[in-house]
Scaffold this motif. Structure first.
Motif, PDB file in Angstrom:
ATOM      1  N   ASP A 187      56.300 -13.739  30.066  1.00  0.00           N
ATOM      2  CA  ASP A 187      55.856 -15.116  29.863  1.00  0.00           C
ATOM      3  C   ASP A 187      54.460 -15.334  30.457  1.00  0.00           C
ATOM      4  O   ASP A 187      53.618 -16.029  29.875  1.00  0.00           O
ATOM      5  CB  ASP A 187      56.850 -16.093  30.512  1.00  0.00           C
ATOM      6  CG  ASP A 187      58.139 -16.200  29.709  1.00  0.00           C
ATOM      7  OD1 ASP A 187      58.172 -15.661  28.585  1.00  0.00           O
ATOM      8  OD2 ASP A 187      59.101 -16.801  30.212  1.00  0.00           O
ATOM      9  N   THR A 236      50.372 -19.824  18.496  1.00  0.00           N
ATOM     10  CA  THR A 236      51.742 -20.158  18.097  1.00  0.00           C
ATOM     11  C   THR A 236      52.664 -18.952  18.194  1.00  0.00           C
ATOM     12  O   THR A 236      53.807 -19.040  17.766  1.00  0.00           O
ATOM     13  CB  THR A 236      51.773 -20.692  16.651  1.00  0.00           C
ATOM     14  OG1 THR A 236      51.392 -19.640  15.775  1.00  0.00           O
ATOM     15  CG2 THR A 236      50.846 -21.874  16.484  1.00  0.00           C
ATOM     16  N   ARG A 237      52.158 -17.838  18.733  1.00  0.00           N
ATOM     17  CA  ARG A 237      52.948 -16.606  18.730  1.00  0.00           C
ATOM     18  C   ARG A 237      52.961 -15.956  20.107  1.00  0.00           C
ATOM     19  O   ARG A 237      52.207 -16.352  20.984  1.00  0.00           O
ATOM     20  CB  ARG A 237      52.343 -15.606  17.744  1.00  0.00           C
ATOM     21  CG  ARG A 237      52.330 -16.103  16.348  1.00  0.00           C
ATOM     22  CD  ARG A 237      51.481 -15.212  15.509  1.00  0.00           C
ATOM     23  NE  ARG A 237      51.460 -15.696  14.132  1.00  0.00           N
ATOM     24  CZ  ARG A 237      50.886 -15.071  13.140  1.00  0.00           C
ATOM     25  NH1 ARG A 237      50.265 -13.946  13.365  1.00  0.00           N
ATOM     26  NH2 ARG A 237      50.917 -15.567  11.938  1.00  0.00           N
ATOM     27  N   ARG A 238      53.781 -14.962  20.212  1.00  0.00           N
ATOM     28  CA  ARG A 238      53.752 -14.102  21.392  1.00  0.00           C
ATOM     29  C   ARG A 238      54.067 -12.680  20.955  1.00  0.00           C
ATOM     30  O   ARG A 238      54.730 -12.469  19.945  1.00  0.00           O
ATOM     31  CB  ARG A 238      54.739 -14.593  22.446  1.00  0.00           C
ATOM     32  CG  ARG A 238      56.192 -14.497  22.034  1.00  0.00           C
ATOM     33  CD  ARG A 238      57.101 -15.026  23.104  1.00  0.00           C
ATOM     34  NE  ARG A 238      56.864 -14.382  24.385  1.00  0.00           N
ATOM     35  CZ  ARG A 238      57.449 -14.766  25.514  1.00  0.00           C
ATOM     36  NH1 ARG A 238      58.277 -15.785  25.512  1.00  0.00           N
ATOM     37  NH2 ARG A 238      57.197 -14.144  26.638  1.00  0.00           N
ATOM     38  N   ARG A 297      65.280  -9.571  25.804  1.00  0.00           N
ATOM     39  CA  ARG A 297      64.950 -10.887  26.353  1.00  0.00           C
ATOM     40  C   ARG A 297      63.611 -10.785  27.080  1.00  0.00           C
ATOM     41  O   ARG A 297      63.407  -9.871  27.863  1.00  0.00           O
ATOM     42  CB  ARG A 297      66.038 -11.347  27.308  1.00  0.00           C
ATOM     43  CG  ARG A 297      65.745 -12.639  28.025  1.00  0.00           C
ATOM     44  CD  ARG A 297      66.912 -13.080  28.870  1.00  0.00           C
ATOM     45  NE  ARG A 297      67.813 -13.951  28.130  1.00  0.00           N
ATOM     46  CZ  ARG A 297      67.588 -15.232  27.910  1.00  0.00           C
ATOM     47  NH1 ARG A 297      66.489 -15.790  28.367  1.00  0.00           N
ATOM     48  NH2 ARG A 297      68.452 -15.950  27.238  1.00  0.00           N
ATOM     49  N   ILE A 356      55.938  -9.418  16.548  1.00  0.00           N
ATOM     50  CA  ILE A 356      55.375 -10.722  16.916  1.00  0.00           C
ATOM     51  C   ILE A 356      56.483 -11.753  16.800  1.00  0.00           C
ATOM     52  O   ILE A 356      57.223 -11.771  15.829  1.00  0.00           O
ATOM     53  CB  ILE A 356      54.204 -11.081  15.982  1.00  0.00           C
ATOM     54  CG1 ILE A 356      53.079 -10.059  16.138  1.00  0.00           C
ATOM     55  CG2 ILE A 356      53.688 -12.473  16.267  1.00  0.00           C
ATOM     56  CD1 ILE A 356      51.950 -10.257  15.155  1.00  0.00           C
ATOM     57  N   SER A 357      56.567 -12.622  17.803  1.00  0.00           N
ATOM     58  CA  SER A 357      57.590 -13.670  17.795  1.00  0.00           C
ATOM     59  C   SER A 357      56.912 -15.010  17.958  1.00  0.00           C
ATOM     60  O   SER A 357      55.733 -15.102  18.297  1.00  0.00           O
ATOM     61  CB  SER A 357      58.586 -13.452  18.935  1.00  0.00           C
ATOM     62  OG  SER A 357      59.101 -12.142  18.902  1.00  0.00           O
ATOM     63  N   ASP A 358      57.678 -16.057  17.720  1.00  0.00           N
ATOM     64  CA  ASP A 358      57.159 -17.398  17.956  1.00  0.00           C
ATOM     65  C   ASP A 358      56.930 -17.585  19.446  1.00  0.00           C
ATOM     66  O   ASP A 358      57.590 -16.963  20.270  1.00  0.00           O
ATOM     67  CB  ASP A 358      58.158 -18.435  17.442  1.00  0.00           C
ATOM     68  CG  ASP A 358      57.585 -19.827  17.516  1.00  0.00           C
ATOM     69  OD1 ASP A 358      56.805 -20.188  16.629  1.00  0.00           O
ATOM     70  OD2 ASP A 358      57.899 -20.549  18.486  1.00  0.00           O
ATOM     71  N   ARG A 359      56.002 -18.461  19.788  1.00  0.00           N
ATOM     72  CA  ARG A 359      55.644 -18.599  21.206  1.00  0.00           C
ATOM     73  C   ARG A 359      56.808 -19.127  22.042  1.00  0.00           C
ATOM     74  O   ARG A 359      56.870 -18.905  23.235  1.00  0.00           O
ATOM     75  CB  ARG A 359      54.451 -19.546  21.352  1.00  0.00           C
ATOM     76  CG  ARG A 359      54.738 -20.969  20.947  1.00  0.00           C
ATOM     77  CD  ARG A 359      53.617 -21.880  21.361  1.00  0.00           C
ATOM     78  NE  ARG A 359      53.811 -23.231  20.851  1.00  0.00           N
ATOM     79  CZ  ARG A 359      53.179 -24.279  21.263  1.00  0.00           C
ATOM     80  NH1 ARG A 359      52.307 -24.167  22.229  1.00  0.00           N
ATOM     81  NH2 ARG A 359      53.402 -25.460  20.749  1.00  0.00           N
ATOM     82  N   LEU A 360      57.747 -19.842  21.405  1.00  0.00           N
ATOM     83  CA  LEU A 360      58.874 -20.373  22.151  1.00  0.00           C
ATOM     84  C   LEU A 360      60.035 -19.389  22.248  1.00  0.00           C
ATOM     85  O   LEU A 360      61.011 -19.659  22.936  1.00  0.00           O
ATOM     86  CB  LEU A 360      59.391 -21.651  21.472  1.00  0.00           C
ATOM     87  CG  LEU A 360      58.552 -22.908  21.642  1.00  0.00           C
ATOM     88  CD1 LEU A 360      59.182 -24.050  20.885  1.00  0.00           C
ATOM     89  CD2 LEU A 360      58.417 -23.262  23.108  1.00  0.00           C
ATOM     90  N   ALA A 361      59.931 -18.286  21.532  1.00  0.00           N
ATOM     91  CA  ALA A 361      61.074 -17.371  21.448  1.00  0.00           C
ATOM     92  C   ALA A 361      61.448 -16.842  22.829  1.00  0.00           C
ATOM     93  O   ALA A 361      60.582 -16.534  23.650  1.00  0.00           O
ATOM     94  CB  ALA A 361      60.748 -16.219  20.514  1.00  0.00           C
ATOM     95  N   THR A 362      62.728 -16.747  23.059  1.00  0.00           N
ATOM     96  CA  THR A 362      63.209 -16.154  24.315  1.00  0.00           C
ATOM     97  C   THR A 362      63.524 -14.678  24.123  1.00  0.00           C
ATOM     98  O   THR A 362      63.706 -13.975  25.107  1.00  0.00           O
ATOM     99  CB  THR A 362      64.475 -16.877  24.786  1.00  0.00           C
ATOM    100  OG1 THR A 362      65.422 -16.903  23.713  1.00  0.00           O
ATOM    101  CG2 THR A 362      64.161 -18.297  25.208  1.00  0.00           C
ATOM    102  N   HIS A 363      63.631 -14.254  22.876  1.00  0.00           N
ATOM    103  CA  HIS A 363      63.940 -12.860  22.589  1.00  0.00           C
ATOM    104  C   HIS A 363      62.920 -12.315  21.603  1.00  0.00           C
ATOM    105  O   HIS A 363      62.433 -13.035  20.740  1.00  0.00           O
ATOM    106  CB  HIS A 363      65.339 -12.727  21.973  1.00  0.00           C
ATOM    107  CG  HIS A 363      66.446 -13.105  22.908  1.00  0.00           C
ATOM    108  ND1 HIS A 363      66.770 -14.410  23.170  1.00  0.00           N
ATOM    109  CD2 HIS A 363      67.292 -12.358  23.643  1.00  0.00           C
ATOM    110  CE1 HIS A 363      67.781 -14.440  24.028  1.00  0.00           C
ATOM    111  NE2 HIS A 363      68.117 -13.213  24.329  1.00  0.00           N
ATOM    112  N   CYS A 364      62.637 -11.036  21.735  1.00  0.00           N
ATOM    113  CA  CYS A 364      61.705 -10.384  20.811  1.00  0.00           C
ATOM    114  C   CYS A 364      62.338 -10.305  19.422  1.00  0.00           C
ATOM    115  O   CYS A 364      63.523  -9.962  19.294  1.00  0.00           O
ATOM    116  CB  CYS A 364      61.367  -8.984  21.310  1.00  0.00           C
ATOM    117  SG  CYS A 364      60.407  -8.038  20.123  1.00  0.00           S
ATOM    118  N   GLY A 365      61.531 -10.631  18.402  1.00  0.00           N
ATOM    119  CA  GLY A 365      62.058 -10.556  17.049  1.00  0.00           C
ATOM    120  C   GLY A 365      62.210  -9.137  16.553  1.00  0.00           C
ATOM    121  O   GLY A 365      62.867  -8.902  15.539  1.00  0.00           O
TER     122      GLY A 365
END
Lengths: 561, 245
Positions: free
Chosen positions: B176, B146-148, B170, B156-165
């Motif tokens: 990806d 569920t992460r990336r 971007r 760590i960001s959500d797997r759908l995130a387009t930008h790093c938290g």
């Protein structure tokens, strides 16, 4: 606090922001709360019970054959007694039967007692097991948290906004200008749309007690002197530029020559500069008999002296055109609806707006005059390196000339004023922003516009669109489901494969990850045509995360996601 | 019917009124409950109670005063339960226990003798700990799905995130691809962990350290692999007694 107050507070809160970006925070890491094994007390009773049962069996085993023998003897003796009719044998057989029954009892009873003892011990243990059992709380679902984050350009001095609707522009102005005002800065808005793009901002700022300067034209034209603060040469420039911009004809002569003619006419005037008097002066300069009321005798004499210097055929035709334009504006100036502007020299928010969206010649001229006067107002401002932010907004800049806007941009940059230009249509020569420029793409009107706008975006990018935004898009585009399979929204990318379920656990039942409340989209032309009113793409070359999808309406903050 | 040595559920006078059962399921799952319910309620009018805690206990009753059959869960992976009739001595309870033992055999489970129980309880603790460890690893792997991770910062960001938290950059197409590769590896690991848990639930011997599946090499940007403690030696087989009829 009601919804309107909350919205006003969000708009005018300190800190510059241009909108809110939807971000997904990762789901929290699962906590290990489940026990590894059920809590069970030690079965201490088991050895004793087994021993007792085994001992009972062992101790009674010796009576097995005697009991069998007694039983067999009892049967044989009783049969023989019956055959022979012997009472003694019957008595003996009965005795053997009694012995056999006693043997059975000796065989069974100890084991039965041991079994019942084990049963009782097991029941006590079983109840103990039951007492050890405590309810285990259900695990929390793995939910990625959606969050709206305020955002602003990374430092853009000049921002062009393309596309959008009246509502979208109102929301964008409210958010951008509201945050500047809330931070102590000042905002000047020239609204040429005729639909009062700053209406929401004016309402919110007024309700919050911020000082306003509101000029609505042409209603307030009789009460203000638009040309009063300008030098004669500046009046000439403003009027000549306006006439040339409205005529849009390359064969209308020299703009600077026209500006010089008007300047000459205005130089001859000694009293207040109004459109009526400028028109009369231009007529007089052309040799026509001026109105008795408009000009004084001295002014007529001045103009007569000037007439000798400009007496040629080309100047005459241009003077007639310029005079006609000034008289058109004079008609607006002299029509007094009785409303007075709300003026404040120390206002944080200054708005000059055109009323009415009918595209007549007078309104077009007035728009150009307003732009010209704004240019000179900006020129008079003092450059500042620091201090409160200053923002200059021109809404409806499509009708203004490119050169005029470039001059405005140059003046604003030199004075440290951020310039925001709102165009309804994408300019044909628009390119992706560079340097300290930024571009905002709102909803595009028409396929060609949308295709051109999509070409401004980097290839292969994806946008995270909150379901809330996607829902607004469906609502604003009037998508009505007519049954059957619902069409896929434009640009929506396939969802990633679902996360497989966890292997089963007794105390941690699998809770599938909740839907994140957002989906990824490709910014296709169709996507740009279907953008909600208040959503937009911000292209900022100084931002490593550009382009971003932002929401300009603070009501999204009310949506718990 | 095969029954453990020394315990006969059919002996009216000298038999006991309880049984320990081993079922090849991870815990008291709904299908397992259905099998047990079907066995108990097949005759004599037994009915299950509507208990709020079906994970660790279950009860059946006939009439208000005609006795109760209690089940308590003793261990997981596989499911180890004990069932007792209360009060003891009833014919219906004895028959229900016999049906439960038959039902256990029909699903590849078996009844356990008193002598086996302590060993099985010790084994259940070890197997439960091993299962909990596998569960923890599986939960971590699923969380990875569920992460990336950002290759430029530790955020760590959500797997759908387009930008790093963390650094707000971007994500690129290469990022990806790295994320997809990391997710494929995590999915494979999750599958292997599920298989291992299934082995435990089916009462197969636990793997030793040499049997432990080697965690795959961490892909760029993927989660770091964690060294896991060696699982205990199998103890099940040592305690498995002979069976008699």
């Amino acid at each position: 606090m009601n919804r309107t107050e909350r919205r006003s507070t969000a708009l005018l809160a300190p800190g510059e922001r241009w909108g809110w970006e939807y971000r997904l925070e990762p789901a929290p890491a699962p906590e290990r709360a489940a026990p590894a094994t059920p809590p069970v007390p030690e079965p201490d009773w088991l050895p004793a019970a087994a021993q007792r049962y085994a001992a009972a069996g062992r101790h009674t085993l010796r009576y097995r054959w005697p009991t069998l023998a007694a039983a067999a003897l009892a049967v044989a003796t009783l049969v023989l007694a019956a055959v022979l009719g012997s009472g003694a044998l019957a008595l003996t057989g009965t005795g053997c039967a009694v012995l056999a029954l006693a043997g059975v009892a000796v065989l069974v009873l100890p084991r039965r007692l041991a079994a019942r003892h084990a049963d009782a011990a097991h029941q006590r243990w079983l109840r103990g097991c039951a007492r050890c059992i405590e309810p285990i709380p259900a695990p929390a679902p793995e939910v990625p948290a959606g969050r709206w984050r305020p955002l602003r350009p990374a430092g853009a001095d000049h921002v062009d906004v393309y596309g959008g609707t009246d509502r979208g522009w109102a929301a964008l102005l409210s958010t951008v200008a509201g945050s500047v005002i809330g931070s102590g800065g000042s905002v000047t808005i020239l609204d040429l749309t005729g639909s009062s793009a700053a209406r929401d901002l004016i309402r919110a700022a007024g309700a919050a007690g911020h000082r306003l300067d509101l000029l609505t034209l042409p209603d307030h034209l009789p009460a203000v002197g638009l040309l009063a603060d300008l030098a004669p040469a500046q009046v000439g420039t403003v009027l000549a530029e306006a006439v040339h911009a409205v005529d849009r004809d390359s064969d209308t002569g020299d703009r600077s020559g026209d500006a010089a003619l008007v300047g000459q006419a205005v130089t001859a005037l000694r009293g207040p500069i109004t459109f009526r008097r400028v028109g009369a002066a231009l007529r007089a300069l052309n040799g026509a008999v001026a109105d008795g009321d408009a000009l004084t005798a001295a002014e007529r004499a001045n103009l007569a002296a000037a007439l000798r210097q400009v007496g040629n055929q080309t100047a005459a035709s241009r003077l007639r055109r310029l005079a006609a334009a000034a008289e058109q504006l004079a008609l607006l100036e002299e029509h007094d609806p009785g409303v007075r502007p709300y003026r404040d020299p120390h206002a944080q928010l200054r708005v000059m707006q055109l009323a009415g969206d009918e595209e007549d010649l007078s309104t077009g001229l007035l728009a150009q005059i307003l732009a010209g006067t704004l240019l000179h107002q900006v020129r008079r401002l003092v450059p500042t390196e620091s201090g409160p932010a200053r923002l200059l907004v021109v809404a409806g800049a499509d009708g203004l000339r490119r050169a005029q806007l470039e001059r405005l941009d140059t003046l604003a940059r030199r004075r440290g004023i951020r310039l925001l230009l709102l165009y309804r249509r994408l300019r044909a020569d628009s390119t992706a922003p560079t340097g300290t420029d930024a571009t905002v793409l709102m909803r595009q009107h028409g396929a060609a516009q949308a295709s051109q706008a999509a070409r401004l975006l980097p290839a292969g990018i994806e946008l995270l669109v909150a379901d809330r935004t996607a829902g607004r898009r469906a609502a604003t585009t009037g998508t009505v489901r007519r049954g059957g399979v619902e069409p896929e929204p434009p640009g929506r990318l396939p969802a990633p494969p679902p996360v497989p379920p966890l292997p089963p656990h007794p105390c941690r039942p699998d809770v599938p990850p909740a839907a994140p409340g957002a989906a990824r989209y490709a910014p296709t032309p169709e996507f740009l045509r279907d953008l909600p009113d208040t959503a937009y793409l911000l292209l900022d070359p100084r931002d490593g995360g550009s382009p971003r999808l932002l929401e300009a309406d603070p009501s999204v903050l009310d949506q718990a996601t | 019917m095969t029954e453990p040595a020394g315990v006969s559920l059919r002996r009216r006078w000298t038999g006991r009124h309880y049984a320990h059962l081993l079922l090849p399921v991870p815990y008291l799952t709904e299908p397992a409950v259905a099998v047990l319910d079907a066995a108990v309620t097949a005759a004599d009018g037994w009915r299950p109670y509507d208990d709020a805690d079906p994970v660790l206990a279950r009860r059946w009753h006939r009439h208000p005063a005609a006795g109760t059959l209690r089940l308590a869960v003793l261990g997981w992976y596989p499911l180890l339960v004990t069932v007792g009739a209360d009060p003891a001595g009833g014919r219906a309870g004895r028959r229900a226990l016999a049906r439960l033992a038959e039902a256990a055999l029909s699903v590849d489970g078996r009844p356990l003798s008193d002598a086996e129980l302590p060993g099985r309880l010790r084994a259940a603790a070890d197997r439960g700990a091993a299962a909990a460890d596998l569960h923890e690893r599986a939960a971590a792997e699923r969380a990875e799905l569920t992460r990336r991770r950002c290759p430029a910062c530790p955020a760590i960001s959500d797997r759908l995130a387009t930008h790093c938290g963390g650094c707000d950059r971007r994500f690129t197409g290469a990022d990806d691809e790295r994320r997809d590769a990391a997710h494929r590896a995590a999915s494979d690991r999750l599958h292997r962990l599920g298989t291992e848990l299934d082995r435990l639930a089916r009462d197969r011997p636990m793997r030793t350290s040499t049997d432990e599946p080697t965690p795959p090499t961490d892909v760029a940007g993927g989660p770091p692999s964690t060294d896991r403690p060696t699982t205990p030696e199998p103890v099940d087989q040592a305690d498995r007694p002979g069976e008699s009829s």
